[in-house]
Design a protein around this motif. Structure first.
Motif, short mmCIF file in Angstrom:
data_model
loop_
_atom_site.label_atom_id
_atom_site.label_comp_id
_atom_site.label_asym_id
_atom_site.label_seq_id
_atom_site.Cartn_x
_atom_site.Cartn_y
_atom_site.Cartn_z
N ARG A 44 35.80 39.61 33.73
CA ARG A 44 36.24 38.34 34.29
C ARG A 44 35.63 38.10 35.66
NH1 ARG A 44 42.65 37.50 33.27
NH2 ARG A 44 42.12 35.58 34.40
N MET A 45 35.58 39.14 36.47
CA MET A 45 34.99 39.01 37.80
C MET A 45 33.50 38.70 37.72
SD MET A 45 36.88 42.19 39.72
CE MET A 45 38.67 42.27 39.83
N ARG A 46 32.83 39.30 36.75
CA ARG A 46 31.40 39.03 36.58
C ARG A 46 31.16 37.59 36.16
NH1 ARG A 46 28.64 43.14 32.68
NH2 ARG A 46 29.94 42.02 31.19
N ALA A 47 32.08 37.04 35.36
CA ALA A 47 31.89 35.69 34.85
C ALA A 47 32.21 34.62 35.89
CB ALA A 47 32.76 35.48 33.61
N SER A 48 33.26 34.87 36.69
CA SER A 48 33.71 33.79 37.59
C SER A 48 33.65 34.14 39.07
CB SER A 48 35.14 33.38 37.22
OG SER A 48 36.02 34.48 37.35
N ARG A 49 33.19 35.35 39.38
CA ARG A 49 33.11 35.80 40.79
C ARG A 49 34.47 35.67 41.45
NH1 ARG A 49 27.68 36.33 42.50
NH2 ARG A 49 26.46 36.66 40.60
N GLY A 50 34.62 34.84 42.48
CA GLY A 50 35.89 34.72 43.17
C GLY A 50 35.96 35.62 44.38
N GLN A 51 37.19 36.06 44.71
CA GLN A 51 37.43 36.79 45.96
C GLN A 51 38.35 37.97 45.70
OE1 GLN A 51 38.17 34.73 49.95
NE2 GLN A 51 40.25 35.32 49.36
N ILE A 52 38.15 39.04 46.49
CA ILE A 52 38.94 40.26 46.38
C ILE A 52 39.60 40.56 47.72
CG2 ILE A 52 38.74 42.78 46.24
CD1 ILE A 52 38.75 41.63 43.55
#
Length: 410
Positions: free
Chosen positions: A192-200
């Motif tokens: 999911r992180m690879r598909a939509s990036r976002g923030q951690i």
């Protein structure tokens, strides 16, 4: 403190089904239940719980008729200690997700200590790393970590799966600490992180600690001293509790400890002419330091049988032999046939390898670890039939070895 699933005690013996073996089984189950109890806090090397477990085991061995020695030794620079619960919050295009420690993510052993959460965007290795968490597809890479740290990255995210119960097993020894925080994220979240990036926003409060470990040695009086020397070993340490999660360590290796102690009881009761010692070892989970410390002290003509896991025998017991172990392996093979315990050659990376490296005839035996190094490794998952099978196999192996030694001396 989070309550683990399967938190019940090991099932007591059924006298109607087990008859003469009920007392032995009940003794073993009592050891498993006690070692897995909260008072020993997962039995990690160097902790008050670990030291208390060693003292309790020494008492059990004395009650079984042994002369007992406690052997403390240092373990330096190899134990990772989680000093707070890690946190990971992931914000995608729609919302923020609070990931669950050891279900959705866990600390990577190469992480540098990050006590407080830091926030940054998710990037890939080919992007600008400054102030960002870098998502890696191919696992941890020290060279990449050093380069990313030099250019101002916040940390690294790698992919990891779970066991059949949905846990990420805990470890306390591994690669050297790197220059950046590193977290292992469940494969699904990684995708999911690879598909939509976002923030951690994440923390990784993991530090390296030194510890004082303690081995427990027991020598049993035997009839005659001209017979062979036999050493039974099992490690009693576990990975230790998390700050908010219990790790009972019932299978790995309270089950093995219980079976070794019961085997010693039965062998001494038979008055066979040989020298029997037992070593309950510390710091196996930290890199087999207990056996490395003990092996040089063992007489060279001693045979070593190490039991790591006696909780769930399925198709066969795993066996690894090394050193001058031909006669010992032959005795084990005969014992397997006599007791009906099938054996299979398989890697057993446990304390047996330290004894073999010291030139001793050594065999490692494993009979399953359900819930391995997770909160689900509870006493009720230790199968009574497997404890009995382990004790029968070890007892028969020693008897066959002693008989073979006597035949060779005639």
């Amino acid at each position: 403190m989070t309550t683990a699933p399967h938190a019940g005690s090991a099932t007591p013996a059924d006298p109607a089904l087990l008859s003469d073996e009920s007392p032995a089984l009940n003794r073993m189950l009592a050891i498993v239940n006690r070692l897995a109890a909260a008072e020993f806090t997962g039995r990690r090397t160097g902790t008050p719980g670990g030291h208390a477990a060693a003292a309790w085991l020494a008492q059990q061995l004395r009650q079984a008729g042994a002369t007992v020695t406690l052997d403390p030794f240092p373990v330096r620079g190899s134990i990772r200690e989680l000093h707070a619960t890690p946190h990971l919050r992931y914000t995608d295009t729609t919302r923020t997700h609070a990931l669950i420690h050891r279900r959705d993510f866990c600390e990577h052993l190469a992480t540098t200590d990050l006590p407080q959460p830091v926030t940054g965007p998710i990037t890939r290795p080919e992007d600008d790393p400054r102030g960002a968490w870098i998502l890696l597809d191919d696992g941890y890479d020290l060279t990449l970590a050093q380069a990313a740290a030099k250019h101002g990255a916040l940390g690294l995210l790698v992919s990891r799966g779970t066991d059949a119960d949905g846990w990420m097993p805990k470890m306390i020894a591994g690669p050297a600490t790197g220059p950046l925080p590193v977290l292992a994220v469940h494969t699904d979240w990684h995708h999911r992180m690879r598909a939509s990036r976002g923030q951690i926003t994440a923390s990784a409060p993991l530090r390296t600690v030194d510890a004082e470990a303690v081995n427990v040695y027991a020598t049993f009086a035997t009839v005659g001293r001209s017979g062979p020397k036999v050493l039974l070993t099992a490690h009693y340490d576990g990975v230790g509790d998390d700050p908010e999660q219990r790790f009972p360590a019932a299978a790995d290796n309270a089950s093995g400890v219980a079976a070794v102690i019961e085997t010693a009881r039965q062998l001494i009761a038979d008055h066979t002419a040989f020298t029997l010692t037992v070593a309950l070892l510390d710091a196996e989970e930290a890199g087999a330091h207990g056996s490395a410390h003990h092996a040089p002290q063992v007489p060279e003509d001693t045979i070593v049988i190490n039991l790591d896991g006696a909780a769930a025998l399925h198709e066969a017991a795993a066996v690894e032999a090394a050193g001058p172990a031909h006669a010992l392996l032959a005795a084990l093979d005969r014992a397997g046939r006599d007791t009906g315990v099938p054996l299979r050659g398989q890697a057993m990376p446990s304390d047996n390898r330290r004894y073999a490296a010291a030139g001793l005839a050594a065999v490692g035996i494993g009979m399953g670890m359900p819930g391995y190094q997770t909160p689900a490794e509870t006493p009720d998952r230790v199968q009574p039939a497997t404890l009995l099978a382990a004790t029968r196999l070890l007892t028969a192996t020693v008897k066959h070895h002693v008989a073979g030694h006597e035949s060779s001396q005639r």
